[in-house]
Design a protein around this motif. Sequence first.
Motif, PDB file in Angstrom:
ATOM      1  N   LEU A 207       0.820  -1.211   0.000  1.00  0.00           N
ATOM      2  CA  LEU A 207       0.000   0.000   0.000  1.00  0.00           C
ATOM      3  C   LEU A 207       0.853   1.260   0.000  1.00  0.00           C
ATOM      4  N   GLN A 208       1.968   1.247   0.734  1.00  0.00           N
ATOM      5  CA  GLN A 208       2.827   2.428   0.766  1.00  0.00           C
ATOM      6  C   GLN A 208       3.527   2.633  -0.577  1.00  0.00           C
ATOM      7  N   ASN A 209       3.921   1.546  -1.207  1.00  0.00           N
ATOM      8  CA  ASN A 209       4.560   1.664  -2.518  1.00  0.00           C
ATOM      9  C   ASN A 209       3.592   2.190  -3.576  1.00  0.00           C
ATOM     10  N   SER A 210       2.314   1.857  -3.402  1.00  0.00           N
ATOM     11  CA  SER A 210       1.320   2.265  -4.406  1.00  0.00           C
ATOM     12  C   SER A 210       0.470   3.441  -3.939  1.00  0.00           C
ATOM     13  N   SER A 211       0.837   4.062  -2.814  1.00  0.00           N
ATOM     14  CA  SER A 211      -0.028   5.100  -2.235  1.00  0.00           C
ATOM     15  C   SER A 211      -0.246   6.283  -3.186  1.00  0.00           C
ATOM     16  N   LYS A 212       0.814   6.701  -3.916  1.00  0.00           N
ATOM     17  CA  LYS A 212       0.642   7.835  -4.824  1.00  0.00           C
ATOM     18  C   LYS A 212      -0.339   7.514  -5.951  1.00  0.00           C
ATOM     19  N   ASP A 213      -0.432   6.246  -6.289  1.00  0.00           N
ATOM     20  CA  ASP A 213      -1.340   5.828  -7.360  1.00  0.00           C
ATOM     21  C   ASP A 213      -2.643   5.247  -6.802  1.00  0.00           C
TER      22      ASP A 213
END
Length: 677
Positions: free
Chosen positions: A118-124
Amino acid sequence: MGKKSMKKIKGADGDKNISGGISETLKPQKHSNHQEASTPRTSFLREQVDPETAKYFSEIANVIEGTEVDLEERSSICGNALEETRGKEVELATDYIISHTLQTLLQGCALDQLCTFLQNSSKDFPRISMDKSGSHVAETALRSLAAHLQESDTQALVEATLNDICQAIVANPVEVMTNCHGSHVLRSLLCLCKGMPFDSSDFHSKKPSAALAQRLNFKSSRSDGSGSQGLQLGFPDMLKFLVLEILKAARKDIEMLQVDQYGSLTALKLLVGYDQELLHAIPVILGCNGVDASEGNLIDNNVVKRLRSLMKEAAFSHLMEVILEVAPEPLYNEIITKTFRNSLLEMSSHYCGNFVVQALISHARSEDHVELIWKELGTKFKDLFGMGKSGVVASLIAASHRLHSHEHMFCQALISAVCMENEPPRCIVPRILFLDNYFYCKDKSNWDWPSGARMHVIGTLILQSVFRLPSEFIHAFISSMTSLEEDHLLDTSKDSGGSRVIEAFLNSNASGKQKRKLVVKLKGHFGELSMLLAGSFTVKKCFDVSSVALREVIVSEMYAKRPDQWKSRQTSRESAYNDFISTFGSKETTSSKYDASFTENRPKSQQEKLKDMRKEIDTHLTSSCSPFLAHKPFKMSGQKRHSDGTERGAGKFTKHTMEDDTGKSKQKSHRKRKHDG
């Protein structure tokens, strides 16, 4: 597919200050695209997943679907597979096939692996949420986070992850709020922050039957604090931050959001209990800019005309119902006096606006509010019935009972609406039971009981509310009820709504003599009624209020209708007794008077039979062998009666069913929202 070393989790190794609390992390960040909030994107091009990655996740899917994989190994496989998503989260989450695999991985992995994804994809995250496939991945991830919150020492990591997601959402919230997929994900995120189950009816749109039950006091509402029940561990500061930042960013688009079907503005329901935040949020949602709350001025007079027009729109009328439910008392006072005063009848006559009026009435807070409503609607019951707006009348009766205000006045107004001058009171109950049938009849003076017709849903609910009022206010209704002809009373007992009217009457403060007068008219039909879903409850209630002699009649008719049950009952009693003796008794006890009482077959006199029947009534009739006496309905066609007065499988209370066929034809040209009942 070999196991790979796990990388450190963002936020858990010092990269993010988790221990600093929410005050360190929940600060709006600057975003270059913040000014683009008024022009939300509605779609984007999906990027293709490369063949090698697609093959890898296909193999992973085959492995994790195998039943031979144990829990520990499954968690390890899921974690390793999620490592392969780094940098490809959007493509994988929005792929129709791989998204299903990704959901399984997110459900089976450990918390640190879930948070890493979730943190890796948070911007998206907003982009994933607005995709048809990606939205399911996003919701699955949020549900998994909620499940992990039940574990110890997880709050800090979950909070850090949610902060990243919230920061991405508030950068351009209108885009997500107005998207049919993104709005659902946003609701789930808000529920997670609140600590509320995702499927809770306290937040999501209620079924019409549940909303109606709450509106008519058959089910508890927000005002008594029930909305806070069932809460889990949540993040209240993050919830307030998210809602208020969304409103701040969406202020310039509020006129569009007010009428957008996916606008998600009903999220303010989650702020129940935070009155200061509600006092800030609701005026913004209503389009009141620059009001001075310190002077008690919360509603801008300049927007009143527009609000009255908006309440005739489908989306905003739903939103306004929520606002009236959650508004703190000072704000409710301003809304009713500034927005609704002198317009209640006009609003009640509209096929959308009447639902807003019902909500206004249902959430009235004081006798002064009831007085204001009475002045405008108290003499208009007949007009409201004629327009098919019986739901407004039902809400008024329920509100007067809840606040113990104007009860006698509303009862007299109801009688005047259905009973012409100098007519006997016996006509009151039949005409309310068949409201639309009566009011759409051209020759009302010659109207008669329409045999075989279904009773009016709201009409039956109005009578149920009436019979909860003090007896001194409802003499005419009691007289009308006890004056029903036998065949009409039998029809009422067989109708799902009518049977509840009889139950309400038998539960009322009417005298025992009056109740038994009604019960006697059903003699000869108790066996038939006990076999019906609706009638079985009526028989149970009749039994409760009857004298011993009447109870004997009820029981004899039931077992005459079902002799096999009586024989089975006796066999069951004897078998149970013999089992007890064989386990705990002795040879001496086997010849006791109890044994003899079961095995004796000699003919009995009428007096002995009567004595046995009375004993049977006193000691065993409340057992589970007799469904109607055990407060259980007979199971027919999968139907079940609910505590809010609805029946599953027997039709639902919907806005569509609250109107007569004639009323339906008049409104076919209108929008999807159905006519009132």
